[in-house]
Design a protein around this motif. Structure first.
Motif, PDB file in Angstrom:
ATOM      1  N   ARG A  87      -9.806  -5.331  -9.053  1.00 31.55           N
ATOM      2  CA  ARG A  87      -8.699  -5.596  -8.142  1.00 31.55           C
ATOM      3  C   ARG A  87      -7.436  -4.969  -8.711  1.00 31.55           C
ATOM      4  NH1 ARG A  87      -5.310 -11.055  -6.949  1.00 31.55           N
ATOM      5  NH2 ARG A  87      -4.999 -10.838  -4.693  1.00 31.55           N
ATOM      6  N   LEU A  88      -6.867  -4.054  -7.971  1.00 33.90           N
ATOM      7  CA  LEU A  88      -5.616  -3.422  -8.358  1.00 33.90           C
ATOM      8  C   LEU A  88      -4.442  -4.160  -7.714  1.00 33.90           C
ATOM      9  CD1 LEU A  88      -6.475   0.378  -7.955  1.00 33.90           C
ATOM     10  CD2 LEU A  88      -6.879  -1.125  -9.914  1.00 33.90           C
ATOM     11  N   SER A  89      -3.361  -4.225  -8.449  1.00 33.41           N
ATOM     12  CA  SER A  89      -2.129  -4.814  -7.936  1.00 33.41           C
ATOM     13  C   SER A  89      -0.981  -3.830  -8.123  1.00 33.41           C
ATOM     14  CB  SER A  89      -1.785  -6.112  -8.670  1.00 33.41           C
ATOM     15  OG  SER A  89      -2.803  -7.070  -8.546  1.00 33.41           O
ATOM     16  N   CYS A  90      -0.021  -3.888  -7.226  1.00 29.87           N
ATOM     17  CA  CYS A  90       1.169  -3.048  -7.335  1.00 29.87           C
ATOM     18  C   CYS A  90       2.362  -3.863  -6.848  1.00 29.87           C
ATOM     19  CB  CYS A  90       1.013  -1.787  -6.510  1.00 29.87           C
ATOM     20  SG  CYS A  90       2.519  -0.790  -6.392  1.00 29.87           S
ATOM     21  N   ALA A  91       3.306  -4.086  -7.738  1.00 33.02           N
ATOM     22  CA  ALA A  91       4.497  -4.865  -7.406  1.00 33.02           C
ATOM     23  C   ALA A  91       5.716  -3.960  -7.330  1.00 33.02           C
ATOM     24  CB  ALA A  91       4.716  -5.954  -8.444  1.00 33.02           C
ATOM     25  N   ALA A  92       6.458  -4.092  -6.251  1.00 36.05           N
ATOM     26  CA  ALA A  92       7.691  -3.333  -6.071  1.00 36.05           C
ATOM     27  C   ALA A  92       8.876  -4.206  -6.452  1.00 36.05           C
ATOM     28  CB  ALA A  92       7.830  -2.870  -4.625  1.00 36.05           C
ATOM     29  N   SER A  93       9.832  -3.600  -7.158  1.00 37.81           N
ATOM     30  CA  SER A  93      11.032  -4.342  -7.533  1.00 37.81           C
ATOM     31  C   SER A  93      12.234  -3.412  -7.467  1.00 37.81           C
ATOM     32  CB  SER A  93      10.891  -4.909  -8.947  1.00 37.81           C
ATOM     33  OG  SER A  93      10.750  -3.869  -9.897  1.00 37.81           O
ATOM     34  N   GLY A  94      13.412  -4.043  -7.386  1.00 35.16           N
ATOM     35  CA  GLY A  94      14.629  -3.244  -7.342  1.00 35.16           C
ATOM     36  C   GLY A  94      15.403  -3.495  -6.066  1.00 35.16           C
ATOM     37  N   ARG A  95      16.177  -2.484  -5.670  1.00 37.51           N
ATOM     38  CA  ARG A  95      17.051  -2.607  -4.507  1.00 37.51           C
ATOM     39  C   ARG A  95      16.234  -2.321  -3.238  1.00 37.51           C
ATOM     40  NH1 ARG A  95      22.060   1.193  -2.877  1.00 37.51           N
ATOM     41  NH2 ARG A  95      23.079  -0.195  -1.405  1.00 37.51           N
ATOM     42  N   ILE A  96      15.619  -3.373  -2.721  1.00 43.21           N
ATOM     43  CA  ILE A  96      14.731  -3.244  -1.571  1.00 43.21           C
ATOM     44  C   ILE A  96      15.314  -3.990  -0.389  1.00 43.21           C
ATOM     45  CG2 ILE A  96      12.437  -3.766  -0.652  1.00 43.21           C
ATOM     46  CD1 ILE A  96      11.415  -3.621  -3.565  1.00 43.21           C
ATOM     47  N   PHE A  97      15.514  -3.286   0.722  1.00 44.26           N
ATOM     48  CA  PHE A  97      15.910  -3.964   1.954  1.00 44.26           C
ATOM     49  C   PHE A  97      14.676  -4.376   2.736  1.00 44.26           C
ATOM     50  CE2 PHE A  97      18.503  -5.303   5.361  1.00 44.26           C
ATOM     51  CZ  PHE A  97      17.898  -4.901   6.527  1.00 44.26           C
ATOM     52  N   SER A  98      13.746  -3.434   2.871  1.00 42.06           N
ATOM     53  CA  SER A  98      12.479  -3.753   3.517  1.00 42.06           C
ATOM     54  C   SER A  98      11.415  -2.778   3.046  1.00 42.06           C
ATOM     55  CB  SER A  98      12.599  -3.692   5.042  1.00 42.06           C
ATOM     56  OG  SER A  98      12.860  -2.367   5.471  1.00 42.06           O
ATOM     57  N   ILE A  99      10.178  -3.245   3.063  1.00 45.19           N
ATOM     58  CA  ILE A  99       9.027  -2.392   2.747  1.00 45.19           C
ATOM     59  C   ILE A  99       8.285  -2.143   4.048  1.00 45.19           C
ATOM     60  CG2 ILE A  99       6.910  -2.153   1.453  1.00 45.19           C
ATOM     61  CD1 ILE A  99       8.065  -3.937  -0.692  1.00 45.19           C
ATOM     62  N   ASN A 100       8.193  -0.905   4.437  1.00 46.61           N
ATOM     63  CA  ASN A 100       7.627  -0.561   5.737  1.00 46.61           C
ATOM     64  C   ASN A 100       6.120  -0.302   5.684  1.00 46.61           C
ATOM     65  OD1 ASN A 100      10.322  -0.652   6.706  1.00 46.61           O
ATOM     66  ND2 ASN A 100      10.628   1.397   5.880  1.00 46.61           N
ATOM     67  N   ALA A 101       5.645   0.119   4.533  1.00 47.01           N
ATOM     68  CA  ALA A 101       4.219   0.368   4.341  1.00 47.01           C
ATOM     69  C   ALA A 101       3.938   0.422   2.856  1.00 47.01           C
ATOM     70  CB  ALA A 101       3.778   1.676   4.996  1.00 47.01           C
ATOM     71  N   MET A 102       2.741   0.007   2.480  1.00 45.66           N
ATOM     72  CA  MET A 102       2.286   0.130   1.100  1.00 45.66           C
ATOM     73  C   MET A 102       0.836   0.577   1.120  1.00 45.66           C
ATOM     74  SD  MET A 102       3.972  -3.110  -0.930  1.00 45.66           S
ATOM     75  CE  MET A 102       4.013  -2.292  -2.544  1.00 45.66           C
ATOM     76  N   GLY A 103       0.487   1.390   0.150  1.00 45.38           N
ATOM     77  CA  GLY A 103      -0.877   1.886   0.143  1.00 45.38           C
ATOM     78  C   GLY A 103      -1.303   2.375  -1.213  1.00 45.38           C
ATOM     79  N   TRP A 104      -2.525   2.850  -1.238  1.00 40.81           N
ATOM     80  CA  TRP A 104      -3.134   3.364  -2.457  1.00 40.81           C
ATOM     81  C   TRP A 104      -3.707   4.756  -2.207  1.00 40.81           C
ATOM     82  CZ3 TRP A 104      -2.752   0.821  -7.032  1.00 40.81           C
ATOM     83  CH2 TRP A 104      -2.395  -0.532  -6.984  1.00 40.81           C
ATOM     84  N   TYR A 105      -3.468   5.625  -3.155  1.00 40.69           N
ATOM     85  CA  TYR A 105      -4.054   6.957  -3.170  1.00 40.69           C
ATOM     86  C   TYR A 105      -4.822   7.102  -4.476  1.00 40.69           C
ATOM     87  CZ  TYR A 105      -1.027   8.346   0.725  1.00 40.69           C
ATOM     88  OH  TYR A 105      -0.411   8.446   1.954  1.00 40.69           O
TER      89      TYR A 105
END
Length: 119
Positions: A19-37
Motif C-alpha cells: 500500500r502506497l501513501s502520498c501526503a500533500a502539505s503546504g499552501r493548498i487551497f484545493s486538490i483537484n486530482a491525485m494519482g500515481w504514475y
C-alpha cells in the motif's frame, strides 16, 4: 510551496500486496486530482491510477482489478492499494497532484518510491 511525500514502497514477492501513501502539505487551497504514475528502467513514465474530485477514478488496463486508488481529503492523502503484484509491476512509483494554490493550478510530483516484485 507544496510538498508530496510518498511512503509504503519496498520489496514483495509475486502475488503479494503493498500500500502506497502520498501526503500533500503546504499552501493548498484545493486538490483537484491525485494519482500515481510509474516508471520502469528504460521505459516511459505511465499513468497507473488517478482520482479526480467528484469520485471519478481511472486505471491503467494493466492494473485494473488488482490496484485500488483512494483518497482521504481531510488528510490531503492519496493511497494506492496494490494486490496480486506481478514482477512487471516493478518500477519507481510517483505521486502526482493537481493543486490550486494562490489562485493558480499547479502540477506537483513526489520524489518517487521504489516497488520491486520478485518472482
Amino acid at each position: 510551496q507544496v510538498q508530496l511525500v510518498e511512503s509504503g514502497g519496498g520489496l514483495v514477492q509475486a502475488g503479494g500486496s503493498l500500500r502506497l501513501s502520498c501526503a500533500a502539505s503546504g499552501r493548498i487551497f484545493s486538490i483537484n486530482a491525485m494519482g500515481w504514475y510509474r516508471q520502469a528502467p528504460g521505459k516511459q513514465r505511465e499513468l497507473v491510477a488517478v482520482s479526480v474530485n467528484g469520485g471519478r477514478t481511472n486505471y491503467a488496463d494493466s492494473v485494473k482489478g488488482r490496484f485500488t486508488i483512494s483518497r482521504d481529503n481531510a488528510k490531503n492523502t492519496v493511497y494506492l492499494q496494490m494486490n496480486s503484484l506481478k514482477p512487471e509491476d516493478t518500477a519507481a512509483y510517483y505521486c502526482n497532484a493537481l493543486i490550486t494554490s494562490g489562485g493558480y493550478e499547479y502540477d506537483y510530483w513526489g520524489q518517487g518510491i521504489q516497488v520491486t516484485v520478485s518472482s
